[in-house]
Write an enzyme that holds these catalytic residues in place. Structure first.
Site, PDB file in Angstrom:
ATOM      1  N   TRP A  64       0.808  -1.216   0.000  1.00 12.80           N
ATOM      2  CA  TRP A  64       0.000   0.000   0.000  1.00 12.80           C
ATOM      3  C   TRP A  64       0.838   1.261   0.000  1.00 12.80           C
ATOM      4  CZ3 TRP A  64      -4.490  -0.121  -1.903  1.00 12.80           C
ATOM      5  CH2 TRP A  64      -5.257  -1.288  -1.815  1.00 12.80           C
ATOM      6  N   LYS A  81     -12.123  -2.112   7.705  1.00 14.36           N
ATOM      7  CA  LYS A  81     -11.264  -3.044   8.444  1.00 14.36           C
ATOM      8  C   LYS A  81     -11.778  -3.185   9.880  1.00 14.36           C
ATOM      9  CE  LYS A  81      -8.320  -2.960   4.929  1.00 14.36           C
ATOM     10  NZ  LYS A  81      -8.201  -4.064   3.969  1.00 14.36           N
ATOM     11  N   ASP A 135      -1.471   6.859   7.015  1.00 12.94           N
ATOM     12  CA  ASP A 135      -2.553   5.993   6.559  1.00 12.94           C
ATOM     13  C   ASP A 135      -2.730   4.904   7.612  1.00 12.94           C
ATOM     14  OD1 ASP A 135      -4.192   4.098   5.414  1.00 12.94           O
ATOM     15  OD2 ASP A 135      -3.072   3.929   3.545  1.00 12.94           O
TER      16      ASP A 135
END
Length: 369
Positions: free
Chosen positions: A107, A201, A177
């Site tokens: 990511w 999540k 993030d």
């Protein structure tokens, strides 16, 4: 008791499992939100009821994190991917010195690619040569005092790597993030200028992204950005610039209530999450190399346990038998393969105990053949 037993064994990397109590409340709300008398799917985003939902959800997040007063809480769309661009559009565009980014996994590589479209970027550390199996130590990092900001991903979901500290300089804005570990543990949010996390999540379904942003960043943002991509306009309209994801935000409200009232705060949530991850890592470490953790021990994630088996054939057999036993979402990310057990907030300790027992039984079965 779960309304659907298979929900309790959902180890998906995202969207992840939600607590049973939340699922039951959502089931009711789809038919009829008690205080409104309408389905959550048909309530106006301009209603007083929804204004109260946004206000309570924001206040719950502030309470859970002890968020300083000079931060705004936004509920945006576009996932974390949109933040990959909004952050540099706001904080990097037109700057002379490069922003500093960590390259720690799947990511973070995507974040860097988008940031480079907006201005100069310096990759301050990369785990590529090590196969993305570790994170940087403080001694390996050399930060510039002139950087517009420092950006990192707190938990790499694909490789199963998680920071156990807050890296960077206190005199340079930090951006993080936190998509896959937001509200899974306490966080000194006041050390960051901006935190973003998509919900699917630990904190709700796909469709909403939480952004915590210091007022100074909002006030210093460029004034020529499209309204939808302008934090200032989103703050002014209280996350209601255009039709927001009412349903997703409502579910986040229910999850924050669960964290506050049922779990008792983020310290307790973190303790539960550590218990879950320790169970799995003990199984892996005690398997005589039958199960092999992807990341180095010092950087293991409490959210995503990524591991392999000795052969691809064994991995396939493991995943096939796991599916037959009622487990879901254990296949590793397409970029890495292997096996990955994502153990987000909504997944219970009992589910992890069931998985470790299955892993032990599978290993014993294979050793006897």
């Amino acid at each position: 008791m779960s309304t659907n037993p298979k929900n309790t064994l959902n180890f998906s990397g995202g969207p992840g499992a939600l607590p049973d109590v939340v699922l039951n409340q959502v089931q009711q709300a789809i038919i009829n939100v008690p205080e409104v008398g309408l389905s959550i799917l048909g309530i106006s985003h301009r209603s007083a009821w929804f204004e109260n939902v946004v206000r309570e959800t924001e206040n719950n997040i502030r309470t859970l994190l002890g968020l300083p007063a000079d931060y705004h809480v936004l509920f945006l769309q576009g996932g974390a991917t949109q933040q990959f661009s909004m952050v540099p559009m706001t904080m990097l565009r037109g700057k002379k010195h490069p922003a500093e980014y960590f390259d720690t996994g799947y990511w973070s590589r995507k974040v860097i690619t988008e940031a480079m479209r907006e201005g100069p970027v310096r990759v301050i550390w990369s785990g590529e040569k090590a196969g993305y199996r570790c994170l940087p130590t403080e001694e390996e990092l050399d930060f510039s005092p002139h950087a517009p900001y420092i950006h990192y991903v707190s938990n790499e979901t694909v490789e199963g790597l998680q920071f156990d500290r807050i890296p960077g300089r206190d005199d340079v804005p930090r951006v993080c993030d936190m998509s896959s570990d937001f509200l899974s543990r306490p966080c000194d949010a006041g050390k960051f200028s901006l935190i973003y996390a998509h919900a699917q999540k630990n904190i709700g379904p796909a469709g909403v992204t939480i952004v915590l942003i210091r007022d100074e960043v909002v006030q210093n943002a460029p004034r020529n950005l499209p309204a939808f991509l302008d934090y200032r306009r989103q703050v002014e309209t209280h996350s209601n610039l255009n039709t927001p994801p009412v349903f997703a935000i409502y579910v986040v409200l229910l999850v924050t209530r669960w964290l506050l009232r049922d779990i008792g705060g983020l310290e307790n949530m973190a303790q539960i999450n550590r218990q879950k991850s320790q169970l799995l890592y003990r199984m892996i470490d005690g398997s005589d190399d039958f199960y092999r953790n992807w990341g180095d021990t010092a950087f293991r994630s409490d959210m995503n346990v990524a591991f392999t088996l000795p052969t691809k054939a064994l991995e396939t057999a493991f995943l096939d038998q796991a599916a037959e036993a009622g487990f879901s979402g254990l296949g590793g990310h397409r970029a890495l393969g292997g096996v990955r057990a994502s153990i987000y907030n909504g997944l219970t300790l009992e589910a992890v105990e069931t998985l470790t027992q299955f892993m032990d039984d599978f290993r014993t079965q294979q050793r006897r053949q």
